[in-house]
Scaffold this motif. Structure first.
Motif, mmCIF file in Angstrom:
data_model
loop_
_atom_site.group_PDB
_atom_site.id
_atom_site.type_symbol
_atom_site.label_atom_id
_atom_site.label_comp_id
_atom_site.label_asym_id
_atom_site.label_seq_id
_atom_site.Cartn_x
_atom_site.Cartn_y
_atom_site.Cartn_z
ATOM 1 N N ALA A 80 -0.223 -20.734 -11.360
ATOM 2 C CA ALA A 80 0.582 -20.549 -12.573
ATOM 3 C C ALA A 80 0.274 -21.633 -13.593
ATOM 4 C CB ALA A 80 2.064 -20.555 -12.222
ATOM 5 N N GLU A 81 0.128 -22.860 -13.121
ATOM 6 C CA GLU A 81 -0.147 -23.989 -14.019
ATOM 7 C C GLU A 81 -1.504 -23.813 -14.710
ATOM 8 O OE1 GLU A 81 1.773 -26.490 -14.911
ATOM 9 O OE2 GLU A 81 0.216 -27.568 -16.048
ATOM 10 N N ILE A 82 -2.524 -23.432 -13.940
ATOM 11 C CA ILE A 82 -3.848 -23.252 -14.531
ATOM 12 C C ILE A 82 -3.862 -22.042 -15.464
ATOM 13 C CG2 ILE A 82 -6.271 -22.696 -14.006
ATOM 14 C CD1 ILE A 82 -6.137 -24.607 -11.747
ATOM 15 N N ARG A 83 -3.138 -20.986 -15.073
ATOM 16 C CA ARG A 83 -3.055 -19.804 -15.928
ATOM 17 C C ARG A 83 -2.461 -20.172 -17.288
ATOM 18 N NH1 ARG A 83 -0.949 -16.379 -12.065
ATOM 19 N NH2 ARG A 83 1.125 -16.655 -12.896
ATOM 20 N N ASN A 84 -1.450 -21.011 -17.240
ATOM 21 C CA ASN A 84 -0.763 -21.400 -18.462
ATOM 22 C C ASN A 84 -1.593 -22.320 -19.355
ATOM 23 O OD1 ASN A 84 1.449 -21.153 -20.104
ATOM 24 N ND2 ASN A 84 2.561 -22.856 -19.175
ATOM 25 N N SER A 85 -2.498 -23.086 -18.752
ATOM 26 C CA SER A 85 -3.228 -24.063 -19.560
ATOM 27 C C SER A 85 -4.668 -23.654 -19.853
ATOM 28 C CB SER A 85 -3.213 -25.432 -18.871
ATOM 29 O OG SER A 85 -3.810 -25.336 -17.603
ATOM 30 N N LYS A 86 -5.264 -22.800 -19.021
ATOM 31 C CA LYS A 86 -6.699 -22.518 -19.172
ATOM 32 C C LYS A 86 -7.018 -21.080 -19.549
ATOM 33 C CE LYS A 86 -8.586 -26.431 -17.636
ATOM 34 N NZ LYS A 86 -9.176 -27.255 -18.689
ATOM 35 N N ILE A 87 -6.017 -20.191 -19.418
ATOM 36 C CA ILE A 87 -6.321 -18.767 -19.549
ATOM 37 C C ILE A 87 -5.441 -18.117 -20.609
ATOM 38 C CG2 ILE A 87 -6.176 -16.533 -18.342
ATOM 39 C CD1 ILE A 87 -6.974 -18.007 -15.809
ATOM 40 N N GLY A 88 -6.081 -17.375 -21.508
ATOM 41 C CA GLY A 88 -5.339 -16.538 -22.440
ATOM 42 C C GLY A 88 -5.482 -15.103 -21.982
ATOM 43 N N PHE A 89 -4.396 -14.334 -22.059
ATOM 44 C CA PHE A 89 -4.446 -12.967 -21.536
ATOM 45 C C PHE A 89 -3.848 -12.004 -22.553
ATOM 46 C CE2 PHE A 89 -4.732 -9.745 -18.432
ATOM 47 C CZ PHE A 89 -5.435 -10.259 -17.346
ATOM 48 N N ILE A 90 -4.584 -10.936 -22.843
ATOM 49 C CA ILE A 90 -4.094 -9.893 -23.750
ATOM 50 C C ILE A 90 -3.917 -8.613 -22.945
ATOM 51 C CG2 ILE A 90 -4.506 -8.618 -25.888
ATOM 52 C CD1 ILE A 90 -4.821 -11.416 -26.550
ATOM 53 N N PHE A 91 -2.728 -8.021 -23.037
ATOM 54 C CA PHE A 91 -2.409 -6.825 -22.269
ATOM 55 C C PHE A 91 -2.395 -5.591 -23.157
ATOM 56 C CE2 PHE A 91 -0.161 -10.491 -20.636
ATOM 57 C CZ PHE A 91 -0.591 -10.521 -19.325
ATOM 58 N N GLN A 92 -2.476 -4.463 -22.497
ATOM 59 C CA GLN A 92 -2.331 -3.193 -23.200
ATOM 60 C C GLN A 92 -0.912 -3.090 -23.792
ATOM 61 O OE1 GLN A 92 -3.493 0.000 -20.661
ATOM 62 N NE2 GLN A 92 -2.649 1.574 -22.001
ATOM 63 N N SER A 93 0.078 -3.376 -22.951
ATOM 64 C CA SER A 93 1.469 -3.443 -23.402
ATOM 65 C C SER A 93 1.662 -4.883 -23.846
ATOM 66 C CB SER A 93 2.387 -3.143 -22.234
ATOM 67 O OG SER A 93 1.981 -3.926 -21.120
ATOM 68 N N PHE A 94 2.047 -5.097 -25.089
ATOM 69 C CA PHE A 94 1.912 -6.420 -25.707
ATOM 70 C C PHE A 94 2.673 -7.511 -24.971
ATOM 71 C CE2 PHE A 94 2.396 -2.874 -28.817
ATOM 72 C CZ PHE A 94 1.044 -2.564 -28.885
ATOM 73 N N ASN A 95 3.724 -7.114 -24.225
ATOM 74 C CA ASN A 95 4.498 -8.072 -23.429
ATOM 75 C C ASN A 95 5.121 -9.188 -24.264
ATOM 76 O OD1 ASN A 95 3.564 -6.512 -21.374
ATOM 77 N ND2 ASN A 95 2.506 -8.123 -20.257
ATOM 78 N N LEU A 96 5.647 -8.831 -25.441
ATOM 79 C CA LEU A 96 6.364 -9.804 -26.267
ATOM 80 C C LEU A 96 7.855 -9.712 -25.963
ATOM 81 C CD1 LEU A 96 4.512 -9.048 -29.615
ATOM 82 C CD2 LEU A 96 4.146 -11.027 -28.118
ATOM 83 N N ILE A 97 8.584 -10.775 -26.308
ATOM 84 C CA ILE A 97 10.032 -10.779 -26.074
ATOM 85 C C ILE A 97 10.731 -10.437 -27.387
ATOM 86 C CG2 ILE A 97 11.990 -12.202 -25.357
ATOM 87 C CD1 ILE A 97 9.967 -13.869 -23.735
ATOM 88 N N ASP A 98 11.476 -9.323 -27.398
ATOM 89 C CA ASP A 98 12.077 -8.816 -28.641
ATOM 90 C C ASP A 98 13.273 -9.629 -29.127
ATOM 91 O OD1 ASP A 98 10.374 -6.730 -29.311
ATOM 92 O OD2 ASP A 98 11.328 -5.373 -27.875
ATOM 93 N N GLN A 99 13.884 -10.420 -28.240
ATOM 94 C CA GLN A 99 15.100 -11.148 -28.613
ATOM 95 C C GLN A 99 14.805 -12.427 -29.392
ATOM 96 O OE1 GLN A 99 14.557 -9.846 -25.557
ATOM 97 N NE2 GLN A 99 16.034 -8.174 -25.750
ATOM 98 N N ILE A 100 13.555 -12.875 -29.381
ATOM 99 C CA ILE A 100 13.243 -14.126 -30.093
ATOM 100 C C ILE A 100 12.183 -13.853 -31.168
ATOM 101 C CG2 ILE A 100 13.862 -15.555 -28.104
ATOM 102 C CD1 ILE A 100 10.909 -15.909 -27.494
ATOM 103 N N SER A 101 12.046 -14.796 -32.097
ATOM 104 C CA SER A 101 11.156 -14.584 -33.242
ATOM 105 C C SER A 101 9.688 -14.582 -32.811
ATOM 106 C CB SER A 101 11.369 -15.694 -34.275
ATOM 107 O OG SER A 101 10.878 -16.921 -33.752
ATOM 108 N N VAL A 102 8.869 -14.077 -33.718
ATOM 109 C CA VAL A 102 7.424 -14.133 -33.531
ATOM 110 C C VAL A 102 6.986 -15.576 -33.282
ATOM 111 C CG1 VAL A 102 5.301 -13.995 -34.909
ATOM 112 C CG2 VAL A 102 6.851 -12.014 -34.759
#
Ligand code: ADP
Ligand code: ADP
Length: 236
Positions: A80-102
């Motif tokens: 999880a730590e390496i994923r968060n610091s070394k990897i960017g991931f773009i999904f088909q479903s954007f996986n954004l959180i609607d309750q908070i701002s862009v």
């Protein structure tokens, strides 16, 4: 400069009395500045390969290195730590959180880091990434106030904010009409031209063909040495 290196990576799924060899001796090297596509038919192992590349799952055997660091055998926390610091991931479903701002969506990966980052630096990085995807004017909107193409741009900004070694793209255009999909591909190509290393997995050949290095996956095996649209003279 090598960003990603897989050597003889295999993945076997065991279910009841059956073994599925989802990946067989996959060798894959991705260099700084590459724009790689991996394509193939349904069931060939694309999702499996992407979850190994994205450190969501570990291989059955073989070696995987990100920027020279062996990541073939990590605990969930380390992954999880390496994923968060070394990897960017773009999904088909954007996986954004609607309750908070862009803005807060894009800032999220930085706020989850184990090393705290100053508010000023977070602000600078988020604004820079929103600029890279031409979405500065939507920073205070909520994701559900935006179109699908705009949401995918925000997702791209979020993937870039941590300055990842590589951007993995999973069928980024799958939920978009073809015009909007083409625009998202243009954004990715522009980022690549400015130096971002990209590895895209897709079943759409018209997008796979636009990458500068194209790998084909069939029955868990990388079929060909890549087709190079441009020679990468600076890959040392
Ligand atoms: P693709 O993404 O190219 O459609 P997958 O990576 O999803 O292919 O699947 C590759 C092979 O591995 C398929 O035969 C699939 O049935 C099998 N597979 C994938 N995930 C699992 C799993 N969790 N358990 C058992 N078999 C799996
Ligand atoms: P879809 O693209 O079908 O909408 P998702 O976008 O949810 O599905 O996930 C696609 C793939 O991305 C999955 O195969 C999964 O292994 C991988 N994935 C999901 N979450 C993450 C994550 N946080 N980091 C890296 N890879 C992920």
């Amino acid at each position: 400069e090598i960003k990603i290196q897989m050597k003889n990576i295999s993945k076997v799924f065991e279910t009841e009395d059956m073994e599925t060899h989802a990946l067989k001796d996959v060798n894959l090297t991705i260099y700084k500045g590459d724009y790689v596509s991996i394509s193939g038919p349904s069931g060939c192992g694309k999702s499996t390969l992407l979850s190994l590349l994205g450190l969501l799952d570990m291989p059955t055997s073989g070696e995987y290195k990100i920027e020279g660091v062996d990541v073939s055998n990590l605990s969930l926390d380390e992954a999880a730590e390496i994923r968060n610091s070394k990897i960017g991931f773009i999904f088909q479903s954007f996986n954004l959180i609607d309750q908070i701002s862009v803005f807060d969506n894009v800032a999220l990966p930085l706020r989850y880091r184990s090393e705290a980052m100053s508010t000023t630096e977070i602000e600078q990085r988020v604004n820079k990434c929103l600029e890279m995807v031409s979405m500065t004017h939507r920073a205070q909107h909520k994701p559900n106030q935006l179109s699908g193409g705009q949401q995918q741009r925000i997702a791209i900004a979020r993937a870039l904010v941590g300055d990842p070694a590589i951007l993995f793209v999973d069928e980024a255009t799958g939920n978009l009409d073809s015009n909007t999909g083409d625009q998202i591909m243009d954004v990715l190509e522009q980022l690549n031209q400015n130096g971002t290393t990209i590895c895209m997995v897709t079943h759409e050949s018209r997008y796979a063909d636009r990458a500068t290095k194209q790998f084909k996956l069939l029955d868990g095996e990388i079929l060909t040495t890549p087709t190079n649209r441009e020679s990468n003279v600076n890959n040392t």
